[in-house]
Design a protein around this motif. Structure first.
Motif, PDB file in Angstrom:
ATOM      1  N   MET A   1       0.816  -1.158   0.000  1.00  0.00           N
ATOM      2  CA  MET A   1       0.000   0.000   0.000  1.00  0.00           C
ATOM      3  C   MET A   1       0.885   1.256   0.000  1.00  0.00           C
ATOM      4  O   MET A   1       0.909   2.030   0.947  1.00  0.00           O
ATOM      5  CB  MET A   1      -0.901  -0.002   1.215  1.00  0.00           C
ATOM      6  CG  MET A   1      -1.589  -1.301   1.476  1.00  0.00           C
ATOM      7  SD  MET A   1      -3.209  -1.231   0.821  1.00  0.00           S
ATOM      8  CE  MET A   1      -3.615  -2.924   0.943  1.00  0.00           C
ATOM      9  N   SER A   2       1.554   1.383  -0.982  1.00  0.00           N
ATOM     10  CA  SER A   2       2.467   2.515  -1.051  1.00  0.00           C
ATOM     11  C   SER A   2       1.766   3.808  -1.417  1.00  0.00           C
ATOM     12  O   SER A   2       2.290   4.873  -1.194  1.00  0.00           O
ATOM     13  CB  SER A   2       3.581   2.219  -2.070  1.00  0.00           C
ATOM     14  OG  SER A   2       2.988   2.002  -3.335  1.00  0.00           O
ATOM     15  N   GLY A   3       0.541   3.725  -1.935  1.00  0.00           N
ATOM     16  CA  GLY A   3      -0.149   4.934  -2.360  1.00  0.00           C
ATOM     17  C   GLY A   3      -0.792   5.692  -1.219  1.00  0.00           C
ATOM     18  O   GLY A   3      -1.261   6.814  -1.406  1.00  0.00           O
ATOM     19  N   GLY A   4      -0.838   5.125  -0.026  1.00  0.00           N
ATOM     20  CA  GLY A   4      -1.398   5.834   1.115  1.00  0.00           C
ATOM     21  C   GLY A   4      -2.900   5.636   1.273  1.00  0.00           C
ATOM     22  O   GLY A   4      -3.507   6.205   2.156  1.00  0.00           O
ATOM     23  N   THR A   5      -3.506   4.894   0.406  1.00  0.00           N
ATOM     24  CA  THR A   5      -4.932   4.640   0.556  1.00  0.00           C
ATOM     25  C   THR A   5      -5.121   3.235   1.099  1.00  0.00           C
ATOM     26  O   THR A   5      -4.450   2.300   0.688  1.00  0.00           O
ATOM     27  CB  THR A   5      -5.667   4.766  -0.798  1.00  0.00           C
ATOM     28  OG1 THR A   5      -5.138   3.811  -1.685  1.00  0.00           O
ATOM     29  CG2 THR A   5      -5.529   6.151  -1.364  1.00  0.00           C
ATOM     30  N   THR A   6      -6.030   3.143   2.032  1.00  0.00           N
ATOM     31  CA  THR A   6      -6.313   1.829   2.601  1.00  0.00           C
ATOM     32  C   THR A   6      -7.614   1.318   2.008  1.00  0.00           C
ATOM     33  O   THR A   6      -8.566   2.102   1.801  1.00  0.00           O
ATOM     34  CB  THR A   6      -6.447   1.900   4.128  1.00  0.00           C
ATOM     35  OG1 THR A   6      -7.470   2.818   4.453  1.00  0.00           O
ATOM     36  CG2 THR A   6      -5.142   2.337   4.765  1.00  0.00           C
ATOM     37  N   PRO A   7      -7.682   0.066   1.735  1.00  0.00           N
ATOM     38  CA  PRO A   7      -8.929  -0.477   1.178  1.00  0.00           C
ATOM     39  C   PRO A   7     -10.032  -0.474   2.240  1.00  0.00           C
ATOM     40  O   PRO A   7      -9.746  -0.565   3.446  1.00  0.00           O
ATOM     41  CB  PRO A   7      -8.556  -1.901   0.767  1.00  0.00           C
ATOM     42  CG  PRO A   7      -7.379  -2.241   1.589  1.00  0.00           C
ATOM     43  CD  PRO A   7      -6.665  -0.952   1.870  1.00  0.00           C
ATOM     44  N   PRO A   8     -11.277  -0.309   1.832  1.00  0.00           N
ATOM     45  CA  PRO A   8     -12.359  -0.305   2.821  1.00  0.00           C
ATOM     46  C   PRO A   8     -12.513  -1.683   3.484  1.00  0.00           C
ATOM     47  O   PRO A   8     -12.310  -2.713   2.844  1.00  0.00           O
ATOM     48  CB  PRO A   8     -13.600   0.042   2.008  1.00  0.00           C
ATOM     49  CG  PRO A   8     -13.253  -0.310   0.614  1.00  0.00           C
ATOM     50  CD  PRO A   8     -11.755  -0.164   0.481  1.00  0.00           C
TER      51      PRO A   8
END
Length: 80
Positions: A1-8
């Motif tokens: 998760m390098s983009g900083g968004t976490t999956p719901p």
């Protein structure tokens, strides 16, 4: 998760109905819901009722003794 968004995160709520008695709730220290209060204790019979019951028992015992005497039978606690 390098983009900083976490999956719901999806969460499913699971519930169950477990019946418990009023005694279990009182033992656990929980308040009883309305309508679940235990019934009040039965009132003690009046002195007149207790006297009447005692007289009725004595009359019944006397009738049995007279009946056995007329029949010529001596009852014991095991055979009658």
């Amino acid at each position: 998760m390098s983009g900083g968004t976490t999956p719901p995160i999806t969460v499913k709520r699971v519930s169950a109905h477990i019946p418990i008695t009023a005694e279990q709730m009182l033992d656990a220290g929980l308040p009883l819901p309305p309508g679940m209060e235990p019934p009040p204790p039965a009132p003690r019979p009046t002195r007149y009722q207790r006297l009447r019951w005692a007289c009725r028992e004595r009359v019944q015992a006397a009738r049995e003794r007279v009946g056995f005497w007329i029949a010529g039978y001596t009852p014991d606690d095991y055979n009658w």
